[in-house]
Design a protein around this motif. Sequence first.
Motif, PDB file in Angstrom:
ATOM      1  N   HIS A 260      33.716  71.063  44.875  1.00  0.00           N
ATOM      2  CA  HIS A 260      34.460  72.386  44.949  1.00  0.00           C
ATOM      3  C   HIS A 260      33.916  73.391  44.018  1.00  0.00           C
ATOM      4  CE1 HIS A 260      38.667  74.284  44.366  1.00  0.00           C
ATOM      5  NE2 HIS A 260      38.922  74.104  44.756  1.00  0.00           N
ATOM      6  N   LEU A 261      33.991  72.810  43.069  1.00  0.00           N
ATOM      7  CA  LEU A 261      33.209  73.771  41.892  1.00  0.00           C
ATOM      8  C   LEU A 261      32.252  74.475  42.360  1.00  0.00           C
ATOM      9  CD1 LEU A 261      32.915  74.919  38.461  1.00  0.00           C
ATOM     10  CD2 LEU A 261      31.825  73.212  38.051  1.00  0.00           C
ATOM     11  N   GLY A 262      31.339  73.782  42.722  1.00  0.00           N
ATOM     12  CA  GLY A 262      30.096  74.175  43.562  1.00  0.00           C
ATOM     13  C   GLY A 262      29.775  75.177  44.334  1.00  0.00           C
ATOM     14  N   ALA A 263      30.876  74.648  45.173  1.00  0.00           N
ATOM     15  CA  ALA A 263      31.474  75.450  46.274  1.00  0.00           C
ATOM     16  C   ALA A 263      32.335  76.796  46.138  1.00  0.00           C
ATOM     17  CB  ALA A 263      31.991  74.597  47.681  1.00  0.00           C
ATOM     18  N   LEU A 264      33.232  76.927  44.642  1.00  0.00           N
ATOM     19  CA  LEU A 264      33.516  77.942  44.526  1.00  0.00           C
ATOM     20  C   LEU A 264      32.770  79.147  43.770  1.00  0.00           C
ATOM     21  CD1 LEU A 264      36.620  79.735  43.798  1.00  0.00           C
ATOM     22  CD2 LEU A 264      36.498  77.384  41.606  1.00  0.00           C
ATOM     23  N   ALA A 270      28.472  84.896  46.008  1.00  0.00           N
ATOM     24  CA  ALA A 270      28.569  85.452  47.308  1.00  0.00           C
ATOM     25  C   ALA A 270      29.107  86.852  47.280  1.00  0.00           C
ATOM     26  CB  ALA A 270      28.644  84.652  48.291  1.00  0.00           C
ATOM     27  N   GLY A 271      30.526  87.355  46.879  1.00  0.00           N
ATOM     28  CA  GLY A 271      31.055  88.367  46.768  1.00  0.00           C
ATOM     29  C   GLY A 271      32.486  87.659  47.132  1.00  0.00           C
ATOM     30  N   ARG A 272      33.052  86.647  46.912  1.00  0.00           N
ATOM     31  CA  ARG A 272      33.827  86.204  48.014  1.00  0.00           C
ATOM     32  C   ARG A 272      35.006  86.716  48.175  1.00  0.00           C
ATOM     33  NH1 ARG A 272      33.694  82.635  52.774  1.00  0.00           N
ATOM     34  NH2 ARG A 272      32.012  82.608  53.662  1.00  0.00           N
ATOM     35  N   SER A 273      36.425  86.989  47.683  1.00  0.00           N
ATOM     36  CA  SER A 273      37.566  87.026  47.326  1.00  0.00           C
ATOM     37  C   SER A 273      38.271  85.521  46.546  1.00  0.00           C
ATOM     38  CB  SER A 273      38.711  87.333  48.293  1.00  0.00           C
ATOM     39  OG  SER A 273      39.404  86.356  49.239  1.00  0.00           O
ATOM     40  N   TRP A 274      39.334  85.830  46.285  1.00  0.00           N
ATOM     41  CA  TRP A 274      39.290  84.111  44.940  1.00  0.00           C
ATOM     42  C   TRP A 274      39.765  83.878  46.997  1.00  0.00           C
ATOM     43  CZ3 TRP A 274      38.865  81.983  41.177  1.00  0.00           C
ATOM     44  CH2 TRP A 274      37.815  82.021  40.298  1.00  0.00           C
ATOM     45  N   LYS A 275      40.927  83.770  47.358  1.00  0.00           N
ATOM     46  CA  LYS A 275      41.115  83.293  48.817  1.00  0.00           C
ATOM     47  C   LYS A 275      40.382  82.137  49.804  1.00  0.00           C
ATOM     48  CE  LYS A 275      45.232  83.532  52.263  1.00  0.00           C
ATOM     49  NZ  LYS A 275      44.286  82.479  53.537  1.00  0.00           N
ATOM     50  N   GLU A 276      39.682  83.546  49.400  1.00  0.00           N
ATOM     51  CA  GLU A 276      38.056  83.088  50.777  1.00  0.00           C
ATOM     52  C   GLU A 276      37.389  81.570  50.359  1.00  0.00           C
ATOM     53  OE1 GLU A 276      37.550  87.336  53.063  1.00  0.00           O
ATOM     54  OE2 GLU A 276      36.490  86.599  51.171  1.00  0.00           O
ATOM     55  N   SER A 277      37.092  81.620  48.735  1.00  0.00           N
ATOM     56  CA  SER A 277      36.386  81.301  48.244  1.00  0.00           C
ATOM     57  C   SER A 277      37.428  79.470  47.963  1.00  0.00           C
ATOM     58  CB  SER A 277      36.456  81.907  46.283  1.00  0.00           C
ATOM     59  OG  SER A 277      35.418  82.837  46.411  1.00  0.00           O
ATOM     60  N   LEU A 278      38.246  79.653  47.853  1.00  0.00           N
ATOM     61  CA  LEU A 278      38.920  78.449  47.618  1.00  0.00           C
ATOM     62  C   LEU A 278      39.421  77.480  48.706  1.00  0.00           C
ATOM     63  CD1 LEU A 278      41.804  79.610  44.527  1.00  0.00           C
ATOM     64  CD2 LEU A 278      39.490  77.702  45.020  1.00  0.00           C
ATOM     65  N   GLU A 279      39.420  78.680  50.010  1.00  0.00           N
ATOM     66  CA  GLU A 279      39.199  77.949  51.538  1.00  0.00           C
ATOM     67  C   GLU A 279      38.372  77.021  51.401  1.00  0.00           C
ATOM     68  OE1 GLU A 279      42.556  80.914  53.473  1.00  0.00           O
ATOM     69  OE2 GLU A 279      40.644  81.527  52.992  1.00  0.00           O
ATOM     70  N   LEU A 280      37.074  77.769  51.059  1.00  0.00           N
ATOM     71  CA  LEU A 280      36.436  76.821  51.943  1.00  0.00           C
ATOM     72  C   LEU A 280      35.394  75.688  50.701  1.00  0.00           C
ATOM     73  CD1 LEU A 280      32.676  79.403  52.131  1.00  0.00           C
ATOM     74  CD2 LEU A 280      32.647  77.740  50.431  1.00  0.00           C
ATOM     75  N   ALA A 281      36.027  76.241  49.174  1.00  0.00           N
ATOM     76  CA  ALA A 281      35.526  75.038  48.437  1.00  0.00           C
ATOM     77  C   ALA A 281      37.172  73.705  48.933  1.00  0.00           C
ATOM     78  CB  ALA A 281      36.082  75.756  46.817  1.00  0.00           C
ATOM     79  N   ASN A 282      38.237  74.287  49.323  1.00  0.00           N
ATOM     80  CA  ASN A 282      39.072  73.005  49.308  1.00  0.00           C
ATOM     81  C   ASN A 282      38.877  72.271  50.358  1.00  0.00           C
ATOM     82  OD1 ASN A 282      40.903  73.631  47.858  1.00  0.00           O
ATOM     83  ND2 ASN A 282      42.242  74.692  48.946  1.00  0.00           N
ATOM     84  N   LYS A 283      37.769  72.965  51.625  1.00  0.00           N
ATOM     85  CA  LYS A 283      36.654  72.658  53.052  1.00  0.00           C
ATOM     86  C   LYS A 283      35.478  71.296  52.947  1.00  0.00           C
ATOM     87  CE  LYS A 283      36.325  72.211  57.500  1.00  0.00           C
ATOM     88  NZ  LYS A 283      37.791  71.862  58.690  1.00  0.00           N
ATOM     89  N   VAL A 284      35.113  71.801  51.677  1.00  0.00           N
ATOM     90  CA  VAL A 284      34.079  71.363  51.574  1.00  0.00           C
ATOM     91  C   VAL A 284      34.879  69.936  50.203  1.00  0.00           C
ATOM     92  CG1 VAL A 284      31.824  70.848  49.655  1.00  0.00           C
ATOM     93  CG2 VAL A 284      32.714  73.072  51.382  1.00  0.00           C
ATOM     94  N   ALA A 285      35.347  70.372  49.361  1.00  0.00           N
ATOM     95  CA  ALA A 285      35.881  68.785  48.412  1.00  0.00           C
ATOM     96  C   ALA A 285      37.132  67.858  49.516  1.00  0.00           C
ATOM     97  CB  ALA A 285      37.140  69.406  47.510  1.00  0.00           C
ATOM     98  N   SER A 286      37.059  68.321  50.395  1.00  0.00           N
ATOM     99  CA  SER A 286      38.201  67.352  51.437  1.00  0.00           C
ATOM    100  C   SER A 286      36.638  66.650  52.253  1.00  0.00           C
ATOM    101  CB  SER A 286      38.827  68.254  52.343  1.00  0.00           C
ATOM    102  OG  SER A 286      39.908  68.908  51.861  1.00  0.00           O
ATOM    103  N   GLY A 305      31.039  72.918  59.314  1.00  0.00           N
ATOM    104  CA  GLY A 305      31.503  74.288  59.793  1.00  0.00           C
ATOM    105  C   GLY A 305      31.890  75.386  59.167  1.00  0.00           C
ATOM    106  N   VAL A 306      31.005  75.369  57.712  1.00  0.00           N
ATOM    107  CA  VAL A 306      31.370  76.442  57.085  1.00  0.00           C
ATOM    108  C   VAL A 306      30.345  76.456  56.136  1.00  0.00           C
ATOM    109  CG1 VAL A 306      33.562  75.294  55.884  1.00  0.00           C
ATOM    110  CG2 VAL A 306      31.822  74.602  54.910  1.00  0.00           C
ATOM    111  N   ALA A 307      29.857  77.921  55.372  1.00  0.00           N
ATOM    112  CA  ALA A 307      28.466  78.692  55.031  1.00  0.00           C
ATOM    113  C   ALA A 307      29.187  80.192  54.158  1.00  0.00           C
ATOM    114  CB  ALA A 307      27.309  78.554  55.972  1.00  0.00           C
TER     115      ALA A 307
END
Length: 308
Positions: A260-264, A270-286, A305-307
Amino acid sequence: MGASKARNAVLAVGAIMVDVVCCVPALPASGEGVVVESSRAVVGGCAFNSANAARQLGADCTLFAPVGEGIYAGFVEGALAQRGLQAPLRVKGRDNGSCTCLVEPDGQRTMITSPGVERYFERSWFDAIDAAHVSCGLASGYEIEGSGGNAIIEFFEEHPEIQFFYAPGPRILGVGPEKHARINALRPIWHLNDQEALAYTGCSTLEDAARVLAAACENAVVITAGAAGSFVLEGPDACFANVATEAVRVADTVGAGDAHLGALAAARAAGRSWKESLELANKVASGVCSVEGATLSDEAFARLGVAL
């Protein structure tokens, strides 16, 4: 790595270890014995797990963790080659550490760590880093608690332009007030789970805990909370926001916080918003929670399917 490159790289400082993941029917009480239902050895360590997730997302990430000499170090060397990661530190005289992860039927993990070379960072090691293109760096409480923790903090003190993500982990109470004061002076982003946040602050709610931490670090606080997703307080006066996660069948939770931390960090760099970053991090951690061990294979990661 030259100064002409964009400042968007992630620096993962800390450990590469060997995780011995043991599935047990229940944790033994003091004096009891327990028979392991299954076990296997996999590469792990906070820095490795975070760097691997950032790499799989396509981020420019440097794994800055020592490889020693010994049985565990040999295991680590093979795993690095398989994952396409390189560790620039080769240290003699100490082996890499190991972690026995006891996994209960609900997937919860309890860790018994045998430290190695990763607890003995030296300031001179950081001379190998070209900080000119590093956007953010991350480190965990395991390494900062050790005798080499001052060297890690000193590097970030000398490079305040690098956003520091601090993940105290289960050693949050062992790091000590002196080191935490120095860390907070760097205005880091704290990243921790719900149990750690409540235990450290003594608060009864996650929002109160986040506000205590944000007031101390004067920056954002991210709290992960399992099936409840993650929470972020972007600063002392901001709103406390929840970012939900999808339900998954949990195999174990080993390495989920690191991923989760690495993805966040990669998403924020990469300039993602907090919401976008956490959605991505949540997906990776799950995704990590859905498999045994601390990391996803590249094939399994691709299926998320995330990048960036």
